[in-house]
Scaffold this motif. Sequence first.
Motif, mmCIF file in Angstrom:
data_model
loop_
_atom_site.group_PDB
_atom_site.id
_atom_site.type_symbol
_atom_site.label_atom_id
_atom_site.label_comp_id
_atom_site.label_asym_id
_atom_site.label_seq_id
_atom_site.Cartn_x
_atom_site.Cartn_y
_atom_site.Cartn_z
ATOM 1 N N TYR A 1 40.495 28.245 43.006
ATOM 2 C CA TYR A 1 41.838 28.967 42.816
ATOM 3 C C TYR A 1 41.772 30.064 42.573
ATOM 4 O O TYR A 1 42.726 30.777 42.223
ATOM 5 C CB TYR A 1 42.321 28.282 41.417
ATOM 6 N N LEU A 2 40.586 30.712 43.059
ATOM 7 C CA LEU A 2 40.811 32.343 43.220
ATOM 8 C C LEU A 2 41.021 33.130 42.360
ATOM 9 O O LEU A 2 41.516 34.238 42.320
ATOM 10 C CB LEU A 2 41.403 32.598 44.475
ATOM 11 N N TYR A 3 40.710 32.945 40.781
ATOM 12 C CA TYR A 3 41.196 33.642 39.650
ATOM 13 C C TYR A 3 40.532 34.978 39.905
ATOM 14 O O TYR A 3 41.253 35.911 39.175
ATOM 15 C CB TYR A 3 40.613 32.891 38.383
ATOM 16 N N PHE A 4 39.439 35.023 40.609
ATOM 17 C CA PHE A 4 38.878 36.450 40.764
ATOM 18 C C PHE A 4 39.540 37.551 41.340
ATOM 19 O O PHE A 4 39.184 38.593 41.760
ATOM 20 C CB PHE A 4 37.567 36.597 41.196
ATOM 21 N N CYS A 5 40.685 37.046 42.141
ATOM 22 C CA CYS A 5 41.497 37.860 43.016
ATOM 23 C C CYS A 5 42.721 38.261 42.213
ATOM 24 O O CYS A 5 43.736 39.075 42.780
ATOM 25 C CB CYS A 5 42.173 37.284 44.273
ATOM 26 N N PHE A 6 42.885 37.868 41.039
ATOM 27 C CA PHE A 6 43.913 38.328 40.032
ATOM 28 C C PHE A 6 44.331 39.648 40.214
ATOM 29 O O PHE A 6 45.557 40.053 40.350
ATOM 30 C CB PHE A 6 43.825 37.980 38.873
ATOM 31 N N ARG A 7 43.537 40.569 39.642
ATOM 32 C CA ARG A 7 43.678 42.054 39.628
ATOM 33 C C ARG A 7 44.062 42.487 41.094
ATOM 34 O O ARG A 7 44.899 43.417 41.214
ATOM 35 C CB ARG A 7 42.670 42.848 39.240
ATOM 36 N N VAL B 1 44.521 41.234 53.795
ATOM 37 C CA VAL B 1 43.621 42.194 53.180
ATOM 38 C C VAL B 1 42.480 41.458 52.334
ATOM 39 O O VAL B 1 41.457 41.471 52.265
ATOM 40 C CB VAL B 1 44.347 43.196 52.571
ATOM 41 N N CYS B 2 43.032 40.541 51.372
ATOM 42 C CA CYS B 2 42.181 39.721 50.537
ATOM 43 C C CYS B 2 41.097 39.118 51.318
ATOM 44 O O CYS B 2 40.077 39.052 51.001
ATOM 45 C CB CYS B 2 43.039 38.541 49.683
ATOM 46 N N CYS B 3 41.762 38.084 52.376
ATOM 47 C CA CYS B 3 40.792 37.529 53.332
ATOM 48 C C CYS B 3 39.691 38.441 53.820
ATOM 49 O O CYS B 3 38.597 37.996 53.974
ATOM 50 C CB CYS B 3 41.495 36.803 54.196
ATOM 51 N N ALA B 4 40.137 39.554 54.346
ATOM 52 C CA ALA B 4 39.328 40.406 55.004
ATOM 53 C C ALA B 4 37.984 40.895 53.886
ATOM 54 O O ALA B 4 36.968 40.901 54.417
ATOM 55 C CB ALA B 4 39.738 41.688 55.623
ATOM 56 N N ILE B 5 38.400 41.176 52.775
ATOM 57 C CA ILE B 5 37.332 41.661 51.864
ATOM 58 C C ILE B 5 36.626 40.363 51.545
ATOM 59 O O ILE B 5 35.450 40.452 51.615
ATOM 60 C CB ILE B 5 38.203 42.134 50.334
ATOM 61 N N LEU B 6 37.030 39.266 51.359
ATOM 62 C CA LEU B 6 36.331 38.258 51.026
ATOM 63 C C LEU B 6 35.457 37.656 52.393
ATOM 64 O O LEU B 6 34.187 37.184 51.884
ATOM 65 C CB LEU B 6 37.113 36.808 50.720
ATOM 66 N N LYS C 1 32.180 38.426 38.580
ATOM 67 C CA LYS C 1 31.447 39.949 38.311
ATOM 68 C C LYS C 1 31.353 40.306 39.592
ATOM 69 O O LYS C 1 31.498 41.483 39.683
ATOM 70 C CB LYS C 1 30.115 39.107 37.704
ATOM 71 N N HIS C 2 30.774 39.650 40.678
ATOM 72 C CA HIS C 2 30.519 40.263 42.081
ATOM 73 C C HIS C 2 31.969 40.822 42.415
ATOM 74 O O HIS C 2 31.890 42.111 42.995
ATOM 75 C CB HIS C 2 30.016 39.298 43.009
ATOM 76 N N ILE C 3 32.883 40.215 42.399
ATOM 77 C CA ILE C 3 34.209 40.475 42.968
ATOM 78 C C ILE C 3 34.586 41.778 42.104
ATOM 79 O O ILE C 3 35.189 42.913 42.681
ATOM 80 C CB ILE C 3 35.372 39.270 42.945
ATOM 81 N N ASN C 4 34.726 41.532 40.585
ATOM 82 C CA ASN C 4 35.059 42.850 39.807
ATOM 83 C C ASN C 4 34.233 44.029 40.396
ATOM 84 O O ASN C 4 34.862 45.156 40.131
ATOM 85 C CB ASN C 4 34.600 42.598 38.348
ATOM 86 N N GLU C 5 33.202 43.626 40.468
ATOM 87 C CA GLU C 5 32.243 45.062 40.771
ATOM 88 C C GLU C 5 32.525 45.690 42.086
ATOM 89 O O GLU C 5 31.637 46.690 42.396
ATOM 90 C CB GLU C 5 30.787 44.646 40.549
ATOM 91 N N LEU C 6 33.176 45.017 42.920
ATOM 92 C CA LEU C 6 33.463 45.664 44.348
ATOM 93 C C LEU C 6 34.305 46.792 44.125
ATOM 94 O O LEU C 6 34.534 47.689 44.905
ATOM 95 C CB LEU C 6 34.216 44.685 45.167
ATOM 96 N N SER C 7 35.220 46.968 42.882
ATOM 97 C CA SER C 7 35.864 47.901 42.793
ATOM 98 C C SER C 7 35.393 49.460 43.202
ATOM 99 O O SER C 7 34.208 49.812 42.889
ATOM 100 C CB SER C 7 36.421 48.153 41.458
#
Lengths: 665, 201
Positions: free
Chosen positions: A503-509, A544-549, A568-574
């Motif tokens: 459910y991709l909660y990590f894309c929330f932000r 854009v989300c798809c491209a990053i993922l 954590k990994h996704i948060n740290e892509l920032s």
Amino acid sequence: MAATTPPKVVFEHEGVFIHSSPDESEDQDLISGFLRIVEKEGETLVEYKPLEDADPSNMLCACKDSSSVVEWTQSSEENPHRPVDHQLSYETEWDMINAVSFRRKVHANGDGGSNHVNEQNKRAFSFNVCDLRSVTVKCEGWSYLTFRLKDGTALPAIHFHQGGSKAFLDSLRKSVQINESPDDESVLIVSTYSKAFSQSFENLLDDTNYGFVQQKFKKDPYTTTLGGFSKVTNYLFDAFRAPELECQQRPAEEVADVLGELIPGLEINQQEEPGFEVITRLDLGPRPEMQRTGPVTMEEWAKYQDLEGRMTNLPHLKDAIFKGGLCHAVRKEAWKFLLGYFPWSSTHEERKLLQKRKTDEYFRMKLQWKSVSEEQERRNSRLRDYRSLIEKDVNRTDRNNKFYEGLDNPGLILLHDILMTYCMYDFDLGYVQGMSDLLSPILFVMENEVDAFWCFVSFMDEMHENFEEQMQGMKTQLIQLSTLLRLLDLAFWNYLEAQDSGYLYFCFRWLLIRFKRELHFQDVLRLWEVMWTRLPCQNFHLLVCCAILDSEKQKIMDRKYGFNEILKHINELSMKLDIEEILSKSESICMQIKSCKDLPHSVSEILGLNTVSEPSAALETSEYGILESPQTSPRSSHRQDHVVSNGHSHLKETTQNGCKVAFIS
Amino acid sequence: MSSKSSLLKVILLGDGGVGKSSLMNRYVTNKFDAHLFHTIGVEFLNKDLEVDGRTVTLQIWDTAGQERFRSLRTPFYRGSDCCLLTFSVDDSQSFHNLVNWKKEFIYYADVKEPESFPFVVLGNKLDVSERQVSSEEAQEWCMESGGYPYFETSAKDATNVAVAFEEAVRRVLSLEDRHEHLIPTDTVNLHRKPRSATQCC
Ligand SMILES: Nc1nc2c(ncn2[C@@H]2O[C@H](COP(=O)(O)OP(=O)(O)OP(=O)(O)O)[C@@H](O)[C@H]2O)c(=O)[nH]1
Ligand SMILES: [Mg+2]
């Protein structure tokens, strides 16, 4: 704790009004009161009481001094000399500047007072929610609700002059299921079966799910017949009931399951129910390489403008902006068009007039909160809360940026003032965390309070749903994103599923504030202007989300990241992302999807491809051009005049964002 | 059995702006960033530490404090071994809200025995001179609410931060020791994977 529980006030809102005479005559009396939802011995009651009628001991946050009622008085533009109560001298001043003011109304003093009480006693009402048949929601700059009971009684309309109708309905939803009537969206029908269903779910699931389902009913052309309708209903009820039962036995640590329930559409999507579209592996074909170009310069921009100042050759211009963005010097002007503040077809003259009008309007609203005294604010908890949140967040928004750096930077004051004024513009929404992130780049580019405000308003029109009580926008987007990901890479999608991360909660932000925290400030500017061209498809930000993922998926799978590690990994892509690379990849993905022959309907729906027969870029752009001329972009065209925003005005918005993952037969 | 307590999940809860993220960052990176953004979504950081001769990995979860985001943050409460209820000593409202945070946590974390669950209370921004909550007041609340340990911290100048987190760990460990023979299942498993599995970062 148990046994006979005392009555519990689950909702209370002060400052709702009954208009003493139903017609719109000028001298009608507004009876101020409060609305409550009270739970009493397993029953839920809705109560309205005029203020003098109140028993302060029952109130959660009762105004102690009942003689000082904060009342909202609006003098309309057409009626600058509307008669007002001249009890307090400063009121005349407010009237002259044609502003909305808060004034103290002295009720309990004098003889008139007691008559008043008697009169108002009659206005009080209370009913059990089980007896409620429907609620009609209307809007006239403010919202007002009319309750109709099962026995046919229609109660006097309750006017929410100080906002709160949405909160009330949200609260009501916790005890009963209310759904928009299929033939009139302003009528909310109360369902009878819903109570038991919703109770064990708590407020996390039921109401939000239901809202979501309702939306689909309205939008899905395949389920307009009654047969289709009931089919979907049964199907959904089964789908939702199952996890409910499970819920009670589930081990406590299954964070993932709870999240999954939050975004129920996904589960439905995954069930391969006959009769509903199932997206299976599709050969998408090769992904074309897309080249980005340089940003549009001032000279180039000027060439698109005719002598009177109208922007011309829009398809070409937008394509250029999409392909390369804008040079910083162009942004200040171009963003106003992209955001729909300026119509593309307007002349210099027209824009000057528009700006003048908008300036007046802005300062009128700014004056509203500026003129609230400390004492008044003490009695206005919502305003106080908004202000306190804004103050906290302004101090924590882009403080590394020169424009907002240091103490008492004017940038900070502007950020604060615009957000406060936005609260006056849309009091129901007010301020929600994340909004300061959306405003900051706009203000940075505009360097002007009024222009920044109106551009922000346009952007917020698009983002509004993300911030609403139920965060419906977020849920919809997460579901849409999941649908796209599944199409693009089933293996990765399955991997995420297996890690309880489907459910991709990590894309929330990412989604809540459009990558604002993920990219360097300058790159945010680039991404946003590209997105605002609305090219090359609808919901481009999801690609854009798809491209990053897509760039991260190998790492995630190779390293066998689980639930926590993925987050954590996704948060740290920032701040580590390359904007140009992402943009060209997103466009490539778009082209790849567009050239696919048997695209699932749900996918073309999300990307708005259903109307395009030939997937040709040229055709696509010209179509956008035609659509928009002479108006602004199709998404924002209806918003220009929506000065008073209140949640209901955003219904149209969802039509375009609507997704039909599992409901297409 | 030693792998059992190797990963402890603690969660920082409290009103927006009380300094949850600042406390986490101070503890894990020993830095205070005055330019920190307010939190959106959910974040966590890991830190290894030794308490009374036992090595543990502390997984500190930090969420956004605003009411609106409740449905996003509450699922992450599950599986917490300890909850750090945080307020700011210069904001009495944040102190009064502790009771709500505690309730929300107990409800959504699905805590089986709320009476014995290890809460630790942090009164942050000790360095600020305009206090709105006195030590006595805070201590009294902690006593009445279940004898929770109370620390006055400053993420800004690092006062009491490590001590507070260490106390949290001690609480969890001693509780686990007490329950060792009663509850054979682990308490932190979030994703149906053995706990001893390699942790990232
Ligand atoms: N003086 C002082 N300021 C602090 C301290 N801790 C945090 N702050 C400041 O208080 C503000 C809020 O801190 P955050 O860490 O962002 O607060 P938070 O609880 O994470 O807030 P949300 O993310 O909105 O829930 C920031 O401006 C910090 O710089 C402290 O110990 N002393
Ligand atoms: Mg934070």
